[in-house]
Every structure is written in C-alpha cells, then in structure tokens.
Design a protein around this motif. Structure first.
Motif, PDB file in Angstrom:
ATOM      1  N   ILE A 183       3.089  -7.941  20.238  1.00 44.89           N
ATOM      2  CA  ILE A 183       1.879  -7.106  20.242  1.00 44.89           C
ATOM      3  C   ILE A 183       1.619  -6.541  18.848  1.00 44.89           C
ATOM      4  N   THR A 184       2.697  -6.075  18.200  1.00 41.18           N
ATOM      5  CA  THR A 184       2.558  -5.543  16.838  1.00 41.18           C
ATOM      6  C   THR A 184       2.006  -6.600  15.890  1.00 41.18           C
ATOM      7  N   GLY A 185       2.497  -7.824  16.023  1.00 47.55           N
ATOM      8  CA  GLY A 185       2.031  -8.914  15.163  1.00 47.55           C
ATOM      9  C   GLY A 185       0.556  -9.219  15.367  1.00 47.55           C
ATOM     10  N   VAL A 186       0.124  -9.257  16.625  1.00 48.17           N
ATOM     11  CA  VAL A 186      -1.287  -9.547  16.929  1.00 48.17           C
ATOM     12  C   VAL A 186      -2.190  -8.432  16.405  1.00 48.17           C
ATOM     13  N   LEU A 187      -1.791  -7.176  16.681  1.00 48.88           N
ATOM     14  CA  LEU A 187      -2.571  -6.034  16.195  1.00 48.88           C
ATOM     15  C   LEU A 187      -2.636  -6.025  14.669  1.00 48.88           C
ATOM     16  N   GLY A 188      -1.515  -6.366  14.046  1.00 47.43           N
ATOM     17  CA  GLY A 188      -1.468  -6.394  12.588  1.00 47.43           C
ATOM     18  C   GLY A 188      -2.409  -7.434  11.998  1.00 47.43           C
ATOM     19  N   GLN A 189      -2.497  -8.588  12.658  1.00 49.20           N
ATOM     20  CA  GLN A 189      -3.399  -9.643  12.174  1.00 49.20           C
ATOM     21  C   GLN A 189      -4.856  -9.206  12.282  1.00 49.20           C
ATOM     22  N   PHE A 190      -5.202  -8.573  13.401  1.00 46.30           N
ATOM     23  CA  PHE A 190      -6.572  -8.080  13.550  1.00 46.30           C
ATOM     24  C   PHE A 190      -6.854  -6.968  12.532  1.00 46.30           C
ATOM     25  N   ALA A 191      -5.893  -6.048  12.373  1.00 47.01           N
ATOM     26  CA  ALA A 191      -6.076  -4.916  11.459  1.00 47.01           C
ATOM     27  C   ALA A 191      -6.269  -5.382  10.027  1.00 47.01           C
ATOM     28  N   ALA A 192      -5.584  -6.459   9.653  1.00 43.65           N
ATOM     29  CA  ALA A 192      -5.653  -6.957   8.276  1.00 43.65           C
ATOM     30  C   ALA A 192      -7.039  -7.480   7.908  1.00 43.65           C
ATOM     31  N   THR A 193      -7.874  -7.755   8.925  1.00 42.92           N
ATOM     32  CA  THR A 193      -9.213  -8.279   8.628  1.00 42.92           C
ATOM     33  C   THR A 193     -10.200  -7.164   8.290  1.00 42.92           C
ATOM     34  N   LEU A 194      -9.851  -5.903   8.551  1.00 45.06           N
ATOM     35  CA  LEU A 194     -10.810  -4.811   8.380  1.00 45.06           C
ATOM     36  C   LEU A 194     -11.325  -4.705   6.949  1.00 45.06           C
ATOM     37  N   VAL A 195     -10.407  -4.615   5.990  1.00 44.05           N
ATOM     38  CA  VAL A 195     -10.813  -4.346   4.604  1.00 44.05           C
ATOM     39  C   VAL A 195     -11.670  -5.469   4.020  1.00 44.05           C
ATOM     40  N   PRO A 196     -11.226  -6.732   4.049  1.00 40.62           N
ATOM     41  CA  PRO A 196     -12.088  -7.777   3.457  1.00 40.62           C
ATOM     42  C   PRO A 196     -13.427  -7.924   4.165  1.00 40.62           C
ATOM     43  N   VAL A 197     -13.435  -7.820   5.499  1.00 29.05           N
ATOM     44  CA  VAL A 197     -14.696  -7.946   6.228  1.00 29.05           C
ATOM     45  C   VAL A 197     -15.628  -6.783   5.890  1.00 29.05           C
ATOM     46  N   ALA A 198     -15.077  -5.567   5.837  1.00 26.03           N
ATOM     47  CA  ALA A 198     -15.895  -4.389   5.520  1.00 26.03           C
ATOM     48  C   ALA A 198     -16.462  -4.481   4.109  1.00 26.03           C
ATOM     49  N   LEU A 199     -15.667  -4.958   3.159  1.00 20.43           N
ATOM     50  CA  LEU A 199     -16.130  -5.077   1.778  1.00 20.43           C
ATOM     51  C   LEU A 199     -17.212  -6.147   1.634  1.00 20.43           C
ATOM     52  N   VAL A 200     -17.054  -7.269   2.318  1.00 15.97           N
ATOM     53  CA  VAL A 200     -18.089  -8.306   2.300  1.00 15.97           C
ATOM     54  C   VAL A 200     -19.377  -7.750   2.907  1.00 15.97           C
ATOM     55  N   SER A 201     -19.230  -6.962   3.969  1.00 16.32           N
ATOM     56  CA  SER A 201     -20.392  -6.341   4.598  1.00 16.32           C
ATOM     57  C   SER A 201     -21.104  -5.397   3.630  1.00 16.32           C
ATOM     58  N   VAL A 202     -20.317  -4.646   2.832  1.00 13.88           N
ATOM     59  CA  VAL A 202     -20.903  -3.771   1.809  1.00 13.88           C
ATOM     60  C   VAL A 202     -21.721  -4.612   0.825  1.00 13.88           C
TER      61      VAL A 202
END
Length: 299
Positions: A183-202
C-alpha cells in the motif's frame, strides 16, 4: 539543484505545450482535478500518520500558523479596501497564504542553513503548511467557490466531501500506524506524480501578459507572501526570543514561494484560475531573489 531543475523544466514544458496548442485548452482543468483527487490524498495518507507531537515541534508549528493567520487577515483587509470579488479573495487566501515549504523549502534552506535545519523544515511543512492545506485549504475552497447564497449546510457538505479532507480524517485515525509495504508503495507512486503534474499545469496556464485588473491583486499577493510573511515570522521570533535554528528555518519557510498545490486547488475551484497560476509562477521566479535577501538579514 534537482528540485530547481524540475521546477524550471516542468513549467517550461507546460508553457511550450500551451503556446503550440498541443493539448486541448481544458487540459489544465483536468490535471488540476487529477491533483486534487489522486496524488494529494495519497500524500496526506502517507505523511500524516507519521507525525509525532512533542515540545521540539512547537516553534516551527506556532510560527507557521501565526504567519498564516496574520497573512489571511491582511488579505481580507485588502479585499475589503479594493472590493475584490469572492473569486479573487478566495484565490489570495490560498496562494498568498500557503507556502512552498518542501519542494523549494528543503533545497533553499539546506543551502543557507545547512542539513541540520531540515528537521525544522519538515516540522513546518507537516504540522503547519500540510495540515493547513488539508483543513484550511478545504474550507476556503468550499466557502469561496459556493455560488449564490452561502449556507452553513452547503459549506459543511463541500468540506466533508472534499478529497483532501476525507484523506486527512482517515490519516488522523491512523496516527502511529504503518501501512503494508504494498500500500505504501502504491501511494508513494501516486504521490510522486503531484509535483511534476502540478508544475506542467502551471506552465499550461501561465500568462506573462495579464489583464490590468489582475496586476493589483497579483502584486499584493506577492507582497504578502514573499515580504510581509517572513517579516511577520521575524517579529514572532523577536517577541519570543527564538533566535535559534528552529526560528531561522521557520522564517525562511514563511518567505518561500506560494504552494503549487494551492494554485491547483484554486484553479480547480474556479477561484480566479488565471490570477492564481500567475501568482504561483511569478512567486517562484521572484522567491529566488527574496530568499537570498532574507539570507543576508538572518544568517
């Protein structure tokens, strides 16, 4: 340096995609919804259960919440003076209050104060900015995005159904617990997408030529976030005699650029999306200069 490179490259990628119209215009809206519904709850579920409370966490925590409270009052003061709309007021209550305490905070503060300051950086981030994003950010989004007459029932309903609030409740119930590694691994993979996706959105939403009406709230937001907030933190440290590493790290955190996720949250909720993104984008650029000036004052 890796964090700085990611920020610059991801925003540039988004900006190039925007200029060449490679993606549909609504792409940034979809990306912002993705951020709010998937990686943000994942980060909350990963990080909040790790929190422990002790006397050592008081200084950064107190400074974080006092700075945010005073900054919010300043936003409301200017909103009243200039008769800003609910959308603009809600936007500034998110992007000029919530700070980029980890993505930019960690490398910049480590550069100026050394590795020994990082525990205080993480405390400010987790018990200050992070909890504020989940609780305060949810309230502001619900309250200022409500259309028509505002009823307590509507606000409460928006809050309790907001993904980050639901994740926060579950996370608080799991304090001190460890997830299964899977579960930690899956959550970590999803969490890791936040910063690059948010920056591209900016980058997809960033406009260097802004309407005249946006310039005043943009300037005031940057004034509050990059100048007044660290000055408030300096005043708090002076008042309580916190002339130590915890205090200095907290002052730097208060003066960091606006939180990228706060911009995504404001955009998704329809709180002046163009202005919100501009504040985040310009805030990141100007923060390199303002944090350097701050280092000359307090280091």
């Amino acid at each position: 340096m890796e964090n700085f490179a990611l920020i610059a490259i991801a925003i540039l990628v988004g900006y190039v995609l925007q200029k060449f119209k490679i993606f549909p215009e609504e792409t940034s809206i979809i990306l912002n919804k993705y951020i709010i519904y998937i990686p943000l709850p994942a980060i909350i579920l990963l990080q909040v259960p790790k929190l422990t409370f002790s006397f050592d966490v008081l200084i950064p925590t107190i400074i974080a919440w006092l700075v945010m409270a005073f900054s919010a009052l300043i936003v409301l003061f200017f909103a009243r003076i200039y008769s800003w709309s609910k959308e603009i007021t809600g936007s500034l209550l998110l992007v000029s209050i919530l700070t980029n305490s980890s993505i930019m905070g960690i490398p910049i503060i480590e550069l100026y104060l050394g590795e020994e300051s990082l525990p205080y950086v993480l405390i400010y981030d987790q018990l200050g900015t992070f909890l504020a994003l989940a609780a305060y950010g949810t309230f502001v989004t619900a309250y200022y995005s409500a259309s028509g007459n505002i009823h307590a029932k509507v606000i409460v309903q928006k809050i309790i159904t907001f993904p980050s609030f639901i994740a926060l409740i579950f996370a608080l119930l799991l304090l001190g617990q460890e997830f299964n590694p899977l579960i930690t691994g899956v959550l970590g993979q999803f969490a890791a997408t936040l910063v690059p996706v948010a920056l591209v959105s900016v980058g997809l939403q960033l406009q260097f030529k802004l309407p005249k009406d946006d310039l005043k709230p943009l300037s005031i937001a940057l004034l509050i976030k990059l100048i007044l907030a660290p000055l408030i933190a300096i005043g708090i440290c002076y008042l309580f005699g916190w002339n130590n590493l915890a205090g200095k790290a907290s002052i730097f955190e208060a003066g960091m650029a606006p939180m990228i996720t706060a911009g995504a949250m404001a955009s998704m909720a329809g709180l002046a999306p163009r202005l919100s993104v501009a504040i985040v984008g310009y805030g990141i650029i100007f923060s390199f200069l303002t944090t350097y000036i701050l280092s000359l004052i307090i280091v």
